[in-house]
Scaffold this motif. Structure first.
Motif, mmCIF file in Angstrom:
data_model
loop_
_atom_site.group_PDB
_atom_site.id
_atom_site.type_symbol
_atom_site.label_atom_id
_atom_site.label_comp_id
_atom_site.label_asym_id
_atom_site.label_seq_id
_atom_site.Cartn_x
_atom_site.Cartn_y
_atom_site.Cartn_z
ATOM 1 N N THR A 94 58.653 15.291 -40.207
ATOM 2 C CA THR A 94 59.264 14.032 -39.739
ATOM 3 C C THR A 94 58.427 12.894 -39.312
ATOM 4 O O THR A 94 58.525 11.753 -39.927
ATOM 5 N N THR A 95 57.620 13.042 -38.385
ATOM 6 C CA THR A 95 56.920 11.930 -37.625
ATOM 7 C C THR A 95 55.400 12.003 -38.236
ATOM 8 O O THR A 95 54.705 13.028 -38.964
ATOM 9 N N ASP A 96 54.847 11.026 -38.071
ATOM 10 C CA ASP A 96 53.133 10.816 -38.259
ATOM 11 C C ASP A 96 52.142 11.719 -37.709
ATOM 12 O O ASP A 96 51.906 11.741 -36.583
ATOM 13 N N THR A 97 51.690 12.528 -38.357
ATOM 14 C CA THR A 97 50.475 13.463 -37.973
ATOM 15 C C THR A 97 49.163 12.661 -37.930
ATOM 16 O O THR A 97 48.278 13.719 -37.716
ATOM 17 N N PHE A 98 48.957 11.620 -37.968
ATOM 18 C CA PHE A 98 47.643 11.011 -37.980
ATOM 19 C C PHE A 98 46.982 11.178 -36.886
ATOM 20 O O PHE A 98 47.554 10.793 -35.647
ATOM 21 N N CYS A 99 45.802 12.234 -36.961
ATOM 22 C CA CYS A 99 45.088 12.571 -35.687
ATOM 23 C C CYS A 99 45.543 13.324 -34.705
ATOM 24 O O CYS A 99 45.467 13.134 -33.454
ATOM 25 N N ALA A 100 46.394 14.102 -35.186
ATOM 26 C CA ALA A 100 47.036 15.375 -34.225
ATOM 27 C C ALA A 100 46.236 16.483 -33.991
ATOM 28 O O ALA A 100 44.967 16.666 -34.641
ATOM 29 N N THR A 101 46.627 17.372 -33.109
ATOM 30 C CA THR A 101 45.721 18.616 -33.109
ATOM 31 C C THR A 101 46.728 19.592 -33.348
ATOM 32 O O THR A 101 47.625 19.609 -33.756
ATOM 33 N N GLY A 102 45.946 20.864 -33.203
ATOM 34 C CA GLY A 102 46.853 21.852 -33.669
ATOM 35 C C GLY A 102 46.343 23.395 -32.971
ATOM 36 O O GLY A 102 45.195 23.468 -32.771
ATOM 37 N N SER A 103 47.148 24.283 -32.644
ATOM 38 C CA SER A 103 46.880 25.509 -32.438
ATOM 39 C C SER A 103 48.082 26.603 -32.776
ATOM 40 O O SER A 103 48.976 26.050 -33.063
ATOM 41 N N ALA A 137 41.185 22.973 -37.903
ATOM 42 C CA ALA A 137 40.182 22.109 -38.103
ATOM 43 C C ALA A 137 40.591 20.656 -38.192
ATOM 44 O O ALA A 137 41.511 20.461 -39.121
ATOM 45 N N THR A 138 39.906 19.700 -37.531
ATOM 46 C CA THR A 138 40.193 18.516 -37.896
ATOM 47 C C THR A 138 39.111 17.489 -36.994
ATOM 48 O O THR A 138 38.525 17.870 -36.042
ATOM 49 N N HIS A 139 38.849 16.368 -37.677
ATOM 50 C CA HIS A 139 37.554 15.576 -37.268
ATOM 51 C C HIS A 139 36.389 16.296 -36.810
ATOM 52 O O HIS A 139 35.879 15.748 -35.751
ATOM 53 N N GLY A 140 35.961 17.254 -37.434
ATOM 54 C CA GLY A 140 34.907 18.197 -37.022
ATOM 55 C C GLY A 140 34.881 19.131 -35.856
ATOM 56 O O GLY A 140 34.146 19.824 -35.653
ATOM 57 N N VAL A 141 36.377 19.138 -35.535
ATOM 58 C CA VAL A 141 36.581 20.039 -34.202
ATOM 59 C C VAL A 141 37.285 21.347 -34.562
ATOM 60 O O VAL A 141 38.325 20.969 -35.718
ATOM 61 N N HIS A 142 36.961 22.318 -34.425
ATOM 62 C CA HIS A 142 37.499 23.666 -34.672
ATOM 63 C C HIS A 142 38.363 24.309 -33.429
ATOM 64 O O HIS A 142 37.572 25.108 -32.710
ATOM 65 N N MET A 143 39.475 24.181 -33.244
ATOM 66 C CA MET A 143 40.187 24.271 -32.146
ATOM 67 C C MET A 143 40.369 26.200 -32.223
ATOM 68 O O MET A 143 40.686 26.739 -33.225
ATOM 69 N N ASP A 144 39.899 26.876 -31.200
ATOM 70 C CA ASP A 144 40.167 28.305 -30.929
ATOM 71 C C ASP A 144 39.165 29.077 -31.583
ATOM 72 O O ASP A 144 39.389 30.378 -31.640
ATOM 73 N N GLN A 145 38.394 28.659 -32.491
ATOM 74 C CA GLN A 145 37.285 29.559 -33.099
ATOM 75 C C GLN A 145 36.596 30.602 -32.367
ATOM 76 O O GLN A 145 36.287 29.971 -31.323
ATOM 77 N N ARG A 146 36.456 31.835 -32.821
ATOM 78 C CA ARG A 146 35.895 32.798 -31.734
ATOM 79 C C ARG A 146 35.628 33.939 -32.522
ATOM 80 O O ARG A 146 36.146 34.334 -33.611
ATOM 81 N N TYR A 147 34.705 34.833 -32.215
ATOM 82 C CA TYR A 147 34.105 36.077 -32.850
ATOM 83 C C TYR A 147 33.815 36.957 -31.620
ATOM 84 O O TYR A 147 32.935 36.891 -31.087
ATOM 85 N N LEU A 148 34.510 38.030 -31.586
ATOM 86 C CA LEU A 148 34.602 39.296 -30.942
ATOM 87 C C LEU A 148 34.456 40.432 -31.233
ATOM 88 O O LEU A 148 35.000 40.878 -32.105
ATOM 89 N N LYS A 149 33.254 41.235 -30.803
ATOM 90 C CA LYS A 149 33.067 42.478 -31.474
ATOM 91 C C LYS A 149 33.708 43.582 -30.679
ATOM 92 O O LYS A 149 33.551 43.609 -29.317
ATOM 93 N N LEU A 150 34.378 44.486 -31.255
ATOM 94 C CA LEU A 150 35.051 45.443 -30.750
ATOM 95 C C LEU A 150 34.598 46.716 -30.922
ATOM 96 O O LEU A 150 33.563 46.913 -31.856
ATOM 97 N N ARG A 151 35.219 47.858 -30.266
ATOM 98 C CA ARG A 151 34.565 49.382 -30.552
ATOM 99 C C ARG A 151 35.290 50.117 -31.471
ATOM 100 O O ARG A 151 36.605 49.905 -31.601
ATOM 101 N N SER A 152 34.713 51.059 -32.372
ATOM 102 C CA SER A 152 35.693 51.786 -33.133
ATOM 103 C C SER A 152 34.732 53.096 -33.311
ATOM 104 O O SER A 152 33.532 53.097 -33.298
ATOM 105 N N ILE A 153 35.454 54.143 -33.950
ATOM 106 C CA ILE A 153 34.716 55.392 -34.289
ATOM 107 C C ILE A 153 34.827 55.615 -35.775
ATOM 108 O O ILE A 153 36.254 55.698 -36.199
ATOM 109 N N LEU A 154 33.834 55.920 -36.343
ATOM 110 C CA LEU A 154 34.050 56.352 -37.888
ATOM 111 C C LEU A 154 33.929 57.808 -37.925
ATOM 112 O O LEU A 154 32.963 58.502 -37.537
#
Length: 586
Positions: free
Chosen positions: A101-110, A512-529
């Motif tokens: 409905t409204t103008d999203t010009f240069c908004a953020t997001g999560s 992603a917007t304007h070169g910024v990536h909100m909330d990006q993350r890489y977390l290594k967990l444990r598991s058993i094969l």
């Protein structure tokens, strides 16, 4: 003997790596070496986005939401007018119009903890011509819940659902209770460099909170006064201890959102480099692993040395070289004392984007080698662009390699499409990287040197052309420290190798917007094969500060760095974030 699979969890990528069942002692500022597939990358240009991709986020295993501003796009919305939002299907490369409905010009997001996407902020009412008008979006709150049947759309109710103050160029971060913190921005649009008369030195929450004496209203932030004049789209990252890393202009701090307290001022960004819009750098939180005791290390690449005190329109040039600097800091007392470590990219870049890949490396794409972000307000514009000399060749950065050997573009073809201001990118569930957008113009414009860009591209890393693992059994929700089993099918030629499977858990890939990536993350967990190498018993993330509740995508990755398809789940219980009715009514 059982094989221990250690897991990577990422907001753009979550990975589980395989190793012998041991508990390695953590080492300071040490990222574990990871294998990756060498060879040639593939570049394809399969279609158009319908609207220019100023903002982008992966919504499901097959769909991407794309947000623009109100302008003369070729895609029509439900009212028969040019759309300013679309949904791209990654399987068919087709788009359908969405209807904000409204103008999203240069908004953020999560994303919220229940998987709903929140777009917040925007711009004033835009009138492109007599038929094209978008209502004011400065206080916009837009909700989108992904679906698989093409029926979902953006929900807005501006009269009842809105921010408490105007925000143009704000940032946001998902919190450990599944809510979103919306931070900074300007109260008016079109200036590109923030100014004291339009600065919004506050933050707020969605859903609103009654917290620290502020019941559902904006909360002052001195940091946003101290970082004038170049502090739009600040860099924000949730850390494993629950604090938030925030950087703007040339400054950085650690912030406790629960008690509204600055924990520490961090050393200044080195070499007088500014890192937030319009001097935009790219930033990423490097992989969090058991081996480094989930020690957070931030990296910020690119930006500009341009002064934020000089007259923007007469003194800044589209030909001023951007910064090539990449600065890393370990966010512990010892690491902060050691200060930033600095290295240089092969090219200078302003407006670069940093994307975490399933194999633990970082892809640097997009941006320009000279100038600053924005359009129509420097002395020697290129058409209307404030920047020139596009950076067309991506660069891979291996954070675990030795200094001097971390950057490479070997095997990566250059794009022919300049992607500068209003460009976006994202990792996708199949492991490719989507590039879209670029529009340093006031409206749709096809005649300038850097025109409005609708074409999108995929970069396919060489791991996509190898035999790939598959799996089944991913639960709809993965709670903290919970255990679940996956049935895995590993490539045949790896079955006789002891450490064969890694698992990657990826979140929403970030907004992603304007070169910024909100909330990006890489977390290594444990598991058993299991001994027959067909079952993985996986343990969920250690806590909600390690990985805030919300969307995630799980990859199984071989020890050679070959990922499976990333299937979607919700980390946490899938519940909505806490709602305070009294705060909402304020």
């Amino acid at each position: 003997m059982s094989i221990s699979l250690l897991t990577f969890f990422s907001l753009g990528t979550l990975a589980l790596a395989v190793g012998i069942a041991t508990d390695p002692s953590p080492s300071f500022s040490l990222l574990q070496d990871r294998a990756f597939v060498s060879g040639d990358w593939e570049l394809t240009q399969p279609g158009e986005t319908g609207v220019s991709a100023m903002q982008l986020a992966i919504m499901s295993e097959s769909t991407v939401i794309i947000l623009d501003r109100k302008e003369d796009n070729w895609l029509e919305n439900n009212s028969g007018q040019p759309a300013w939002a679309s949904e791209l299907n990654l399987n068919t490369n087709q788009v359908r119009a969405l209807n904000p409905t409204t103008d999203t010009f240069c908004a953020t997001g999560s994303f919220l903890g229940n998987g709903t996407f929140v777009s917040s902020g925007g711009n004033s009412q835009q009138t492109i011509n007599l038929l094209l008008t978008a209502p004011q979006g400065f206080q916009g709150i837009r909700l989108f819940t992904p679906c698989t049947d093409n029926t979902c759309d953006i929900f807005e109710n501006p009269a009842q659902l809105h921010l408490t103050s105007n925000r143009w160029y704000p940032s946001s971060v998902r919190l450990d209770d599944g809510s979103v913190m919306i931070y900074g921005g300007s109260t008016d649009g079109g200036k590109f460099q923030n100014r004291p008369d339009i600065n919004n030195p506050t933050y707020e929450f969605f859903p609103p909170k009654n917290i620290n004496g502020f019941n559902g209203v904006q909360i002052p932030s001195q940091f946003l006064c101290d970082t004038m004049n170049g502090n739009n789209f600040p860099i924000m990252m949730m850390l494993p201890n629950g604090n938030i890393f925030i950087a703007a202009n040339q400054q950085a701090m650690l912030f406790n959102w629960r008690n509204n307290t600055k924990i520490a001022d961090l050393p200044k960004i080195p070499n007088d480099v500014r890192v937030t819009s319009p001097y935009s750098a790219g930033a990423v939180l490097l992989p969090l692993t058991p081996e480094n005791n989930y020690t957070p290390e931030v990296m910020i690449c690119g930006g500009s040395n341009v002064s934020d005190a000089i007259d923007f329109e007469s003194k800044i040039s589209s030909q001023t070289p951007a910064s090539a600097q990449c600065a890393r800091m370990v966010l512990t007392p010892q690491g902060i004392t050691a200060n930033w470590s600095v290295e240089n990219m092969p090219q200078s870049r302003v407006m670069p984007e940093l994307i975490l890949l399933p194999d633990g490396r970082v892809l640097i794409v997009n941006g320009a080698q000279t100038g600053v972000a924005g359009y129509s307000n420097v002395a020697d514009q290129i058409g209307l662009s404030n920047a020139d000399h596009p950076a067309l060749t991506p660069v891979i950065y291996d954070p675990s390699a030795a200094p001097g050997r971390r950057f490479s573009s070997e095997g990566i073809p250059a794009s022919t499409i300049p992607r500068m201001y209003h460009s976006t990118s994202s990792l996708t569930p199949n492991g490719s990287v989507l590039l879209a957008g670029s529009n340093p113009n006031n409206n749709f414009n096809s005649s300038e040197k850097y025109p409005t860009e609708y074409r999108f591209e995929f970069y396919s890393p060489p791991y996509m052309f190898q035999p790939r693992p598959t799996y089944t059994g991913l639960p709809a929700t993965v709670d903290y420290n919970s255990r679940f089993e996956l049935s895995v099918d590993l490539p045949f030629n790896l079955l006789d190798i002891p450490s064969v499977a890694n698992i990657i858990l990826t979140s929403d890939y970030s907004f992603a917007t304007h070169g910024v990536h909100m909330d990006q993350r890489y977390l290594k967990l444990r598991s058993i094969l299991s001994l027959d190498r067909r079952t993985l018993t996986v343990t969920g993330p250690p806590s909600a500060t390690h990985y805030p509740p919300g969307p995630a995508y799980l990859y199984v990755v071989t020890s050679a760095g070959v990922p499976s398809f990333g299937h979607r789940t919700l980390v946490g219980t899938g519940a909505s974030p806490p709602v305070d009715e009294d705060a909402i009514s304020k």
